[in-house]
Scaffold this active site. Structure first.
Site, PDB file in Angstrom:
ATOM      1  N   HIS A  15       0.807  -1.075   0.083  1.00  0.00           N
ATOM      2  CA  HIS A  15      -0.155   0.055   0.095  1.00  0.00           C
ATOM      3  C   HIS A  15       0.945   1.335  -0.066  1.00  0.00           C
ATOM      4  O   HIS A  15       1.816   1.461   0.728  1.00  0.00           O
ATOM      5  CB  HIS A  15      -0.961  -0.185   1.207  1.00  0.00           C
ATOM      6  CG  HIS A  15      -1.774   1.175   1.198  1.00  0.00           C
ATOM      7  ND1 HIS A  15      -3.067   0.973   0.860  1.00  0.00           N
ATOM      8  CD2 HIS A  15      -1.571   2.465   1.505  1.00  0.00           C
ATOM      9  CE1 HIS A  15      -3.733   2.346   0.971  1.00  0.00           C
ATOM     10  NE2 HIS A  15      -2.808   3.107   1.605  1.00  0.00           N
ATOM     11  N   CYS A  16       0.873   2.148  -0.876  1.00  0.00           N
ATOM     12  CA  CYS A  16       1.487   3.182  -1.130  1.00  0.00           C
ATOM     13  C   CYS A  16       0.906   4.519  -0.904  1.00  0.00           C
ATOM     14  O   CYS A  16       0.002   4.848  -1.364  1.00  0.00           O
ATOM     15  CB  CYS A  16       2.204   3.278  -2.507  1.00  0.00           C
ATOM     16  SG  CYS A  16       3.275   4.410  -2.579  1.00  0.00           S
ATOM     17  N   PRO A  17       1.265   4.852   0.433  1.00  0.00           N
ATOM     18  CA  PRO A  17       0.481   6.421   0.803  1.00  0.00           C
ATOM     19  C   PRO A  17       0.947   7.489  -0.289  1.00  0.00           C
ATOM     20  O   PRO A  17       0.129   8.280  -0.471  1.00  0.00           O
ATOM     21  CB  PRO A  17       1.058   6.559   2.268  1.00  0.00           C
ATOM     22  CG  PRO A  17       2.343   5.803   2.299  1.00  0.00           C
ATOM     23  CD  PRO A  17       2.333   4.625   1.375  1.00  0.00           C
ATOM     24  N   GLY A  60      -1.586   7.213  -2.602  1.00  0.00           N
ATOM     25  CA  GLY A  60      -2.705   7.074  -1.990  1.00  0.00           C
ATOM     26  C   GLY A  60      -3.565   5.959  -2.614  1.00  0.00           C
ATOM     27  O   GLY A  60      -4.876   6.102  -2.620  1.00  0.00           O
ATOM     28  N   ASN A  61      -2.890   4.748  -2.857  1.00  0.00           N
ATOM     29  CA  ASN A  61      -3.551   3.809  -3.252  1.00  0.00           C
ATOM     30  C   ASN A  61      -2.811   2.254  -2.869  1.00  0.00           C
ATOM     31  O   ASN A  61      -1.538   2.388  -2.814  1.00  0.00           O
ATOM     32  CB  ASN A  61      -4.044   3.875  -4.624  1.00  0.00           C
ATOM     33  CG  ASN A  61      -5.093   2.889  -5.015  1.00  0.00           C
ATOM     34  OD1 ASN A  61      -5.901   2.111  -4.325  1.00  0.00           O
ATOM     35  ND2 ASN A  61      -5.602   2.996  -6.275  1.00  0.00           N
TER      36      ASN A  61
END
Lengths: 465, 167
Positions: A194-196, A199-200
């Protein structure tokens, strides 16, 4: 145990929310209204949707806006302040190449952030019930220990044994390489991470866009850094270093931003290039699922053998379409679980606790014996992984609960019960995280009764079986 | 369209849903989409084993075609990348085209093979590609009207399937 009458029922209030996975908190008379709604509006995961379901992102998008601002500001300053000088003094190709890189970066970033990473839709109630039945048959119905063994299924892929885990939230056996993202509360196929920053989640459907994004961003960062330095050097040859800095202050800012980001972004690109060439996900690499350290016989069953094929497949392979059908309309004749019986009221606090999963009520089927000989007023099945909570108001005649210390946790096979006495009232709040299916029926003493072996019942109420 | 759905709902009242059988995914070849060809015991009295296996094998073939990795898929991927994926606004991906073929095939199978036997196949794409859901219907009415129930069933279920396919 006396058969349940109307009186004891009034003493107990229940917060039981009977939901269907695609339409929570729905009562039958609202079905016609819901027919006009789109599926994204009732999506059970923690995602945000925009543009009427066309755009899908995670809930926390703050860092994504930061990424966007950093890229836009740095590139904007570059085009505004450095490019005019460079285009005149070196070549006009510089802003052109920079422009192409910039558009590519933005395009892939937006594509990564806005698309469905490969979310697996949750199981319909029928599917979940069928799986439960199969698991019960496989395990044997009454297990000896208090906690049932974790549910896994083993498959052999290309000679390697892979364990498929059961997801309690989505009620499915996860396909190989899928994982449940706790931030988005979805199972994602070929889950990478999950890559902040975008944002997804990064999964099967948007991994190539993510890789293109970090690759092009590394080129862009290096490009801007190099030409900003060139610009300052050329200017300082004419007017001296300090004057050069005074003439184009933006260059300093760009250089600083680029310098600090180039290490992490280029490093990340390199890491993902390695992952692609060996056909692994970040998840697998971090866990060391296919490393030689686990054993000599351990190898990656998904790899195609050579780097070139692995790369081609990851970047140019077919893109599967989204499985969650965000913009479809909810069909009125989709399978619905059994509607709640009368006597159920909503408990106000439940709605405020947004972290609690809304329970699903599976269809009551009489052939699943609850093991209770006494006919009870109603019987409901609660599926594993759900949270059951209710209060019992005014069971004042029974003094025993006060003598217990609270909160009190009890484990019975498959049942994890937390009993709390609510402050300043005679009410008791029950909160149960279910590990297996239980059949919950109302009982006059405590207002509930469960099939699993329950030593709570010994002290505080009558055991039901 | 509304009338057809109405008829299907009426049918569903007269032919009650007895049970559902789920054909799970077969992961022995990796993550590609394949379904198990093992014949479920609930269908024993309903449909011939060979017909069922043929349907599942055809579906598996379709999915293998959709996910095939070869020259044409690479070309499509590179072209899409070169146009910054804007090409997907105009055309469908190969996968989507095959999925349409699959839904047509399932509709046809429902009309010809399954509905006359009181069964209904659900397209796996509606279940997240996890299962092939086969609904088994029992006629509530007596055996005298069961044939009319099943024949109207095949007519209405195809209409219902057509409605679902066009959605």
């Amino acid at each position: 145990m006396p058969p349940g009458g109307g009186g004891p029922m009034k003493d107990c209030e229940y917060s039981q929310i009977s939901t269907h996975s695609s339409s929570p908190m729905e009562s039958p008379h609202k079905k016609k209204k819901i027919a006009a709604r789109r599926k994204w509006e009732v999506f059970p995961g923690r995602n945000k949707f925009f543009c009427n379901g066309r755009i899908m992102m995670a809930r926390q998008t703050g860092v994504f806006y930061l990424t966007l601002i950093l890229i836009l500001v740095t590139s904007g300053l570059f085009f505004a302040f450095d490019c005019p000088y460079l285009a005149v003094n070196i070549t006009p190709a510089i802003p052109v190449v920079g422009g192409i890189l910039f558009f590519f970066v933005m395009g892939t970033l937006l594509r990564t952030s806005f698309s469905d990473p490969g979310v697996l839709p949750r199981a319909t109630p029928d599917e979940a019930a069928d799986l439960e039945r199969q698991i019960d048959i496989a395990n044997g119905t009454s297990s000896g220990g208090y906690r049932p063994p974790p549910r896994t299924k083993e498959v052999t892929i290309n000679g390697q044994t892979v364990k498929l885990k059961y997801c309690f939230t989505c009620k499915i056996f996860r396909p190989p390489r899928a994982s449940h993202c706790s931030l988005c509360d979805n199972c994602v196929e070929r889950f990478d991470h999950h890559c902040p920053w975008v944002g997804n989640c990064v999964g099967k459907r948007n991994y190539r866009f993510f890789y293109m994004f970090i690759l092009s961003l590394s080129f862009l960062t290096v490009f801007i850094f190099a030409f900003v330095i060139t610009h300052v050097i050329l200017r300082s040859q004419q007017t001296g270093f300090l004057n050069a800095l005074k003439d184009s202050p933006a260059s300093v800012l760009e250089a600083v931003v680029c310098f600090f980001s180039v290490w992490s972004i280029v490093g990340l690109s390199g890491f993902h290039t390695y992952l692609i060439s060996s056909n692994q996900t970040t998840n697998e690499d971090i866990k060391g699922s296919w490393s030689n350290k686990r054993g000599k016989e351990n190898y990656n069953p998904y790899s195609y053998g050579n780097i070139f094929t692995n790369c081609c497949v990851a970047l140019c392979g077919p893109i599967s379409p989204s499985l969650i059908d965000r913009r479809g309309y909810i069909q009125p004749d989709t399978p619905q679980p059994a509607a709640p019986s009368n006597g159920i009221t909503m408990y106000g606090a439940t709605q405020s606790q947004s972290d609690m999963r809304k329970p699903n009520c599976l269809q009551a089927s009489p052939e699943h014996a609850c093991g209770m000989g006494t006919p009870l007023k109603s019987r409901k099945w609660w599926g594993a992984g759900n949270v059951l909570q209710w209060t019992s108001a005014a069971i004042a005649p029974n003094p025993e609960p006060q003598s217990l210390s609270f909160p009190r946790y009890l484990e019975a096979s498959g049942l994890f019960l937390c009993l709390k006495k609510l402050p300043a009232s005679e009410e008791f709040k029950f909160h149960t995280h279910l590990l297996v299916n239980v059949c919950v029926a109302e009982s006059p003493t405590w207002g509930f009764c469960v099939t699993q072996r329950n030593w709570l019942g010994d002290r505080l109420g009558e055991p039901c079986c | 369209m509304a009338t057809e759905v109405h008829n299907l709902q009426e049918l569903r009242r007269s032919a009650s849903l007895a049970t559902k059988v789920f054909i799970q995914r077969d992961y022995s070849d990796g993550t590609i989409c394949q379904f198990q060809t093992k014949f479920p015991p609930e269908l024993d009295s309903r449909i011939e084993r060979q017909l069922f296996e043929e349907t599942v094998k055809t579906l598996n073939g379709f999915y293998a075609e959709a996910e095939k990795i070869g020259g044409s898929s690479y070309l499509e991927g590179c072209l899409a990348c070169a146009t910054a994926y804007f090409i997907f606004l105009c055309t469908e991906t190969h996968y989507e085209k095959v999925l349409k073929k699959i839904s047509r095939y399932i509709q046809e199978q429902n009309e010809k093979v399954f509905a006359p036997r009181g069964l209904l196949l659900t397209d796996p794409v509606e279940r997240g590609m996890r299962v092939i859901e086969i609904a088994i219907y029992e006629d509530r009415c007596s055996s005298g009207s069961s044939s009319s129930g099943s024949s109207s069933g095949s007519g209405s279920s195809s209409a219902g399937g057509g409605g679902a396919g066009a959605r």
